[in-house]
Design an enzyme around this catalytic site. Structure first.
Site, PDB file in Angstrom:
ATOM      1  N   SER A   1     -49.680  17.102  35.857  1.00 44.95           N
ATOM      2  CA  SER A   1     -48.513  17.911  36.211  1.00 44.95           C
ATOM      3  C   SER A   1     -48.404  19.074  35.246  1.00 44.95           C
ATOM      4  CB  SER A   1     -47.234  17.065  36.138  1.00 44.95           C
ATOM      5  OG  SER A   1     -46.077  17.877  36.249  1.00 44.95           O
TER       6      SER A   1
ATOM      7  N   TYR B   1     -40.856  12.467  30.781  1.00 42.69           N
ATOM      8  CA  TYR B   1     -41.898  12.540  31.819  1.00 42.69           C
ATOM      9  C   TYR B   1     -43.000  13.506  31.396  1.00 42.69           C
ATOM     10  CZ  TYR B   1     -44.040  13.931  36.267  1.00 42.69           C
ATOM     11  OH  TYR B   1     -44.938  14.235  37.267  1.00 42.69           O
TER      12      TYR B   1
END
Length: 251
Positions: A144, A157
């Site tokens: 990501s 995250y």
């Protein structure tokens, strides 16, 4: 074996209910993939994912897999590879977590880290060893852009994805010249059930666009894929923004 354009005949999806993983599997089955293993926790959702791919003509099997149980990964994935060569392993599992809650509940934050990083390290190494032993195949890792630089809004995250991304890059270097190949995929904000209700970031994309980029990356035997591609340059700029200024950015 892969075809002349690098697309797999056989696919193992770790995280079989992932919306992005499903989109990638559908696109590959529409091209050439005929055998698909969907690995995940047994559930009606996993069976629905398998049924959807069977309708497209694939031979689909499910296998019980838990990212949070690394002690089982060697045995579980070993049984899959024992059935025959796997041309591509897609590491698609992961959790977003709840940043505000996870800051108050450290054990919840640990679960995010264990799923996104520890579980991925275990499954990634087991898969890489099997790909190396058979002498071919790709490990595609869904990373990501959140891992490129920690942001106040999702640093738990983001930090787990930063660790995963660094691990995958190093693993790719370790496998260079063995016939096995690692491709790191760095999407931006993807519109899925996991992100539903969150403020949409600029340059948001869809699972189908990620799947399209993965197919192109496989054909080119890329090592890194950004989705959308312009994020490569956006993140290159953001990495160099002074920290005091970065804190004030509306991201």
């Amino acid at each position: 074996m892969k075809d002349a354009f690098g697309l797999p005949q056989s696919l193992l999806v770790l995280g079989g209910t992932s919306e992005i993983g499903q989109a990638i599997a559908r696109r590959l089955v529409a091209r050439r993939t005929r055998t698909v293993w969907l690995a995940g926790r047994p559930s009606p959702a996993l069976e629905r994912s398998a049924a959807d791919l069977r309708v497209l003509g694939a031979d689909v099997r499910t296998v019980a897999f838990d990212a949070l149980d690394p002690e089982s990964h060697d045995a579980v994935l070993g049984k899959v590879f024992a059935e025959g060569d796997i041309d591509m392993v897609l590491l698609a599992f992961g959790v977003l977590g709840d940043q505000a809650l996870d800051e108050r509940e450290p054990l919840d934050a640990v679960r995010v880290a264990q799923t996104n990083y520890t579980g991925a390290v275990s499954a990634g190494l087991v898969s890489a060893r099997a790909l190396q032993a058979q002498g071919h195949g790709s490990l595609v890792v869904l990373s990501s852009v959140a891992g490129e630089r920690a942001r106040r809004s999702n640093f738990i995250y983001g930090s787990s994805k930063a660790g995963l991304d660094a691990f995958a890059q190093g693993l790719g270097d370790a496998l260079h010249g063995t016939g096995a190949h690692v491709m790191v995929v760095r999407p931006g904000f993807v519109r899925t059930k996991m992100t539903a209700g969150l403020p949409e970031a600029p340059l948001a994309t869809t699972p189908e666009e990620v799947a399209k980029a993965v197919e192109l990356g496989l054909r080119r035997r890329s090592e890194t894929v950004w989705v959308p591609g312009v994020l490569r340059w956006v993140m290159s700029a953001l990495r160099h923004v002074p920290r005091e200024a970065f804190r004030r950015l509306p991201i």
